[in-house]
Every structure is written in structure tokens, then in C-alpha cells.
Write a protein that holds these residues in place. Structure first.
Motif, PDB file in Angstrom:
ATOM      1  N   LEU A  32      44.555  31.365  39.887  1.00 33.89           N
ATOM      2  CA  LEU A  32      46.006  31.357  39.811  1.00 33.89           C
ATOM      3  C   LEU A  32      46.535  29.949  40.045  1.00 33.89           C
ATOM      4  N   ALA A  33      47.691  29.676  39.514  1.00 34.21           N
ATOM      5  CA  ALA A  33      48.322  28.375  39.723  1.00 34.21           C
ATOM      6  C   ALA A  33      48.697  28.217  41.189  1.00 34.21           C
ATOM      7  N   PRO A  34      48.664  26.991  41.701  1.00 29.85           N
ATOM      8  CA  PRO A  34      49.058  26.771  43.099  1.00 29.85           C
ATOM      9  C   PRO A  34      50.460  27.290  43.382  1.00 29.85           C
ATOM     10  N   GLY A  35      50.679  27.645  44.633  1.00 29.53           N
ATOM     11  CA  GLY A  35      51.991  28.124  45.035  1.00 29.53           C
ATOM     12  C   GLY A  35      52.947  26.973  45.286  1.00 29.53           C
ATOM     13  N   PRO A  36      54.111  27.260  45.888  1.00 33.57           N
ATOM     14  CA  PRO A  36      55.083  26.213  46.199  1.00 33.57           C
ATOM     15  C   PRO A  36      54.449  25.099  47.035  1.00 33.57           C
ATOM     16  N   ALA A  37      54.835  23.854  46.720  1.00 30.53           N
ATOM     17  CA  ALA A  37      54.304  22.671  47.419  1.00 30.53           C
ATOM     18  C   ALA A  37      52.789  22.554  47.293  1.00 30.53           C
ATOM     19  N   GLY A  38      52.229  23.166  46.239  1.00 29.12           N
ATOM     20  CA  GLY A  38      50.798  23.052  46.008  1.00 29.12           C
ATOM     21  C   GLY A  38      49.933  23.889  46.915  1.00 29.12           C
ATOM     22  N   LEU A  39      50.506  24.858  47.606  1.00 31.38           N
ATOM     23  CA  LEU A  39      49.731  25.685  48.523  1.00 31.38           C
ATOM     24  C   LEU A  39      48.734  26.557  47.756  1.00 31.38           C
ATOM     25  N   THR A  40      47.644  26.905  48.421  1.00 30.43           N
ATOM     26  CA  THR A  40      46.647  27.794  47.831  1.00 30.43           C
ATOM     27  C   THR A  40      47.305  29.103  47.406  1.00 30.43           C
ATOM     28  N   PRO A  41      47.126  29.532  46.148  1.00 34.51           N
ATOM     29  CA  PRO A  41      47.733  30.796  45.704  1.00 34.51           C
ATOM     30  C   PRO A  41      47.022  31.989  46.336  1.00 34.51           C
ATOM     31  N   VAL A  42      47.745  33.078  46.497  1.00 33.62           N
ATOM     32  CA  VAL A  42      47.203  34.292  47.115  1.00 33.62           C
ATOM     33  C   VAL A  42      47.338  35.446  46.134  1.00 33.62           C
ATOM     34  N   PHE A  43      46.230  36.139  45.897  1.00 36.69           N
ATOM     35  CA  PHE A  43      46.195  37.300  45.005  1.00 36.69           C
ATOM     36  C   PHE A  43      45.930  38.548  45.839  1.00 36.69           C
ATOM     37  N   THR A  44      46.774  39.558  45.666  1.00 35.14           N
ATOM     38  CA  THR A  44      46.626  40.795  46.434  1.00 35.14           C
ATOM     39  C   THR A  44      46.252  41.975  45.547  1.00 35.14           C
ATOM     40  N   SER A  45      46.901  42.092  44.406  1.00 36.89           N
ATOM     41  CA  SER A  45      46.590  43.154  43.449  1.00 36.89           C
ATOM     42  C   SER A  45      47.192  42.768  42.116  1.00 36.89           C
ATOM     43  N   ALA A  46      46.764  43.463  41.075  1.00 38.13           N
ATOM     44  CA  ALA A  46      47.339  43.248  39.753  1.00 38.13           C
ATOM     45  C   ALA A  46      48.578  44.129  39.593  1.00 38.13           C
ATOM     46  N   PRO A  47      49.471  43.797  38.667  1.00 37.16           N
ATOM     47  CA  PRO A  47      50.628  44.662  38.410  1.00 37.16           C
ATOM     48  C   PRO A  47      50.197  46.084  38.063  1.00 37.16           C
ATOM     49  N   ARG A  48      50.989  47.031  38.453  1.00 39.11           N
ATOM     50  CA  ARG A  48      50.640  48.443  38.269  1.00 39.11           C
ATOM     51  C   ARG A  48      50.684  48.874  36.805  1.00 39.11           C
ATOM     52  N   THR A  49      51.259  48.050  35.941  1.00 33.28           N
ATOM     53  CA  THR A  49      51.428  48.414  34.538  1.00 33.28           C
ATOM     54  C   THR A  49      50.267  47.959  33.663  1.00 33.28           C
ATOM     55  N   GLY A  50      49.222  47.413  34.251  1.00 37.37           N
ATOM     56  CA  GLY A  50      48.131  46.853  33.451  1.00 37.37           C
ATOM     57  C   GLY A  50      46.995  47.801  33.157  1.00 37.37           C
ATOM     58  N   GLY A  51      47.163  49.087  33.395  1.00 39.48           N
ATOM     59  CA  GLY A  51      46.090  50.037  33.130  1.00 39.48           C
ATOM     60  C   GLY A  51      45.396  50.458  34.412  1.00 39.48           C
ATOM     61  N   LYS A  52      44.615  51.520  34.307  1.00 46.97           N
ATOM     62  CA  LYS A  52      43.974  52.097  35.496  1.00 46.97           C
ATOM     63  C   LYS A  52      42.667  51.369  35.805  1.00 46.97           C
ATOM     64  N   THR A  53      42.823  50.151  36.311  1.00 48.07           N
ATOM     65  CA  THR A  53      41.677  49.369  36.764  1.00 48.07           C
ATOM     66  C   THR A  53      41.721  49.253  38.278  1.00 48.07           C
ATOM     67  N   VAL A  54      40.556  49.118  38.884  1.00 55.62           N
ATOM     68  CA  VAL A  54      40.467  48.936  40.330  1.00 55.62           C
ATOM     69  C   VAL A  54      39.260  48.050  40.627  1.00 55.62           C
ATOM     70  N   ALA A  55      39.419  47.126  41.565  1.00 49.58           N
ATOM     71  CA  ALA A  55      38.339  46.227  41.959  1.00 49.58           C
ATOM     72  C   ALA A  55      37.861  46.604  43.354  1.00 49.58           C
ATOM     73  N   LEU A  56      36.592  46.980  43.456  1.00 48.26           N
ATOM     74  CA  LEU A  56      35.978  47.195  44.767  1.00 48.26           C
ATOM     75  C   LEU A  56      35.417  45.865  45.255  1.00 48.26           C
ATOM     76  N   THR A  57      35.780  45.475  46.458  1.00 42.83           N
ATOM     77  CA  THR A  57      35.275  44.236  47.035  1.00 42.83           C
ATOM     78  C   THR A  57      34.586  44.556  48.354  1.00 42.83           C
ATOM     79  N   PHE A  58      33.548  43.799  48.654  1.00 41.81           N
ATOM     80  CA  PHE A  58      32.736  44.049  49.846  1.00 41.81           C
ATOM     81  C   PHE A  58      32.551  42.745  50.610  1.00 41.81           C
ATOM     82  N   ASP A  59      32.939  42.743  51.870  1.00 43.11           N
ATOM     83  CA  ASP A  59      32.772  41.563  52.710  1.00 43.11           C
ATOM     84  C   ASP A  59      31.397  41.598  53.372  1.00 43.11           C
ATOM     85  N   ALA A  60      30.591  40.581  53.089  1.00 47.76           N
ATOM     86  CA  ALA A  60      29.285  40.426  53.729  1.00 47.76           C
ATOM     87  C   ALA A  60      29.481  39.487  54.910  1.00 47.76           C
TER      88      ALA A  60
END
Length: 283
Positions: free
Chosen positions: A48-76
Motif C-alpha cells: 500500500l502507498a505510505p500514509g500521511p507524512a510518509g508513515l507506514t501504511p496499515v492494512f486491516t481488511s479488504a472492502p466488503r464488496t470485493g467478493g467472498k474472500t478471506v485470508a487466514l494468517t498465522f503468527d509463528a
């Protein structure tokens, strides 16, 4: 008189400068072999493009209108100072979970600490080289990037970037070929200071919108219910790949996956969700 066998040998010797006898042949159709060209480099993973003032961008989820996709993530997870516990037999890995994901053909993103990769190099390499999975960064030490983060030790601001880069170096050493430019804050804890400290690394910070609740859980059915009740189109689910701290995760997955598929969901890696958002494919 020269025997037929001697004659064949003589011909082979005389023609050795042109071809090995009995093995070489002219290219079919008289075409000269063309040197192969190197395969093109794979495209860079989406960010993703940097946030305001060049801050690291943060991704939480995709828009709900993009289809029934889901990402399972696992913290090791494994903190830098847990080596003695591992030496005494505590298991911070979960090979059965990875085997189940493979058996069910579920793509997933594993957020791995550098310390975990060093403790389990064969597993880290196997996950990193399996096209079903992608490896992302969960810091080297699993120390918190803010104060008061679930009791985790806290890393100083001037060491934050180095800790992330140290994790990528650990992945390379154990043979993970292309860890993604995605970073998950230990404990999910961050602030403006942490986002600013990591801006030069070029990573996209990845959070979640569904908490699996598997950390220290003993009831796999309760974990499965929590995930199933929380998932929406475009969701990112956070679970764990640590036997000692999340012993029920593998059993929960055996319930979660078939039920979400029955509901019409398609499992994807985080990179697919981010790529769709970055390219404007999801609105």
C-alpha cells in the motif's frame, strides 16, 4: 581385410571432432539451437502507498464488496529470550497445523519472527518454499513496539527498524527465498512513533479484523465459532502457529475451513487482498 566392426570404429574416431558417435544428431528440421533466455523476475509483491507524512501504511481488511474472500494468517511467535525454554522441550512450532493446511489446500500467510525461523530452520524453509504459503515479518525478537502490550518486553524506538531488518536477514539465512514486505506488530500494538520508525523499510503493516481467540485456548470448538461468527468478505483472521501457546488451532481449522467453503468463501493469501486493493480491483 577390415571387419565391419573395425570399420564402424574407424568412422567414429574420424568423426569425433564433429559429434560423439552414436549420440549426436543434427537438430530436427536443420534449425540451430537458440540459447535460452533467463526467466523474467517475478513481479514485486503488492504494497500500500505510505500514509500521511510518509508513515507506514496499515492494512486491516479488504472492502466488503470485493467478493467472498478471506485470508487466514498465522503468527509463528517466539521471543528472542525463549531459547532456553525451547531447549527444555517447549514447542513453539506446529507442524501438524501446516500439514492440515496442506491437506485441505488452504493458502495462508505466516507471520514469522526471526527467532522462530532460527529455531526451526527446516520448517521455515519448507513453508517459505511452498507456493501454498507466503512468509511475512513478525519482527525478530517479538518485543512490543509500544508500552503496555500484553506484558511483552518493549523495544526501543531506535532499534525498531533494525529488528525488522534482522528478521528478514534470518529468513534469508535459513533459505526462505522471498519473504513478503508485510509486517505484523507483536501483539498488534503500534502507534505513530512505531509507524514512523518503520517507514524506511517499505513494509505494509498488516493487522486483522477477526481475532481467532486461539491463544492459550483449550476449546477448539469455541475458537471455530469465534472465527465463523466474525468472518466477512475480505476478512483477515489472526491465529497462531505455536503448539505450546495455541494447542487447539489445528483442530479448529478442520472445522473452520469446510464451513467457510460451504458458505462460498475462497481462501487467499494476504498479498492477494492487498494487491486487489492497491490495483483498484476492490472498491
Amino acid at each position: 581385410m577390415i571387419s565391419p566392426a573395425r570399420s564402424v570404429i574407424t568412422v567414429c574416431v574420424l568423426s569425433a571432432a564433429l559429434a560423439a558417435c552414436g549420440t549426436a544428431s543434427a537438430p530436427r528440421g536443420g534449425h540451430t539451437a537458440v540459447p535460452s533466455t533467463p526467466a523474467p523476475s517475478p513481479p514485486a509483491p503488492p504494497t500500500l502507498a505510505p500514509g500521511p507524512a510518509g508513515l507506514t501504511p496499515v492494512f486491516t481488511s479488504a472492502p466488503r464488496t470485493g467478493g467472498k474472500t478471506v485470508a487466514l494468517t498465522f503468527d509463528a511467535d517466539m521471543t528472542a529470550d525463549q531459547g532456553p525454554r525451547a531447549a527444555q522441550g517447549e514447542r513453539f512450532d506446529n507442524p501438524q497445523l501446516i500439514a492440515t493446511l496442506r491437506a485441505l489446500k488452504v493458502p495462508a500467510t505466516v507471520f514469522m519472527t526471526g527467532r522462530w525461523a532460527e529455531q526451526y530452520p527446516i520448517q521455515a524453509r519448507g513453508i517459505g518454499r511452498d507456493p501454498l504459503f507466503e512468509v511475512a515479518n513478525h519482527s525478530y525478537s517479538h518485543y512490543a513496539f509500544t508500552a503496555d502490550c500484553y506484558g511483552l518486553p518493549t523495544i526501543d524506538e531506535d532499534r525498531m527498524r533494525a529488528d525488522v531488518e534482522r528478521a528478514y536477514a534470518a529468513f534469508r539465512r535459513v533459505g526462505v527465498p522471498d519473504a513478503k514486505p508485510y509486517f505484523r506488530f507483536p501483539g498488534g500494538c503500534y502507534d505513530q512513533r512505531a509507524l514512523r520508525a518503520l517507514s524506511a523499510t517499505g513494509v505494509t503493516a498488516v493487522q486483522w479484523d477477526v481475532v481467532g481467540g486461539d491463544a492459550f485456548a483449550t476449546d477448539a470448538d469455541a475458537v471455530a465459532r469465534q472465527v465463523l461468527e466474525g468472518v466477512r468478505p475480505g476478512s483477515v483472521v489472526v491465529l497462531h502457529c505455536t503448539r505450546s501457546a495455541a494447542p487447539t488451532t489445528e483442530r479448529a481449522i478442520r472445522t473452520i475451513v469446510p464451513e467457510l467453503r460451504r458458505q462460498g468463501y475462497r481462501f487467499v493469501k494476504v498479498s492477494e487482498l492487498i494487491g486487489a486493493v492497491a490495483s483498484g480491483g476492490l472498491t
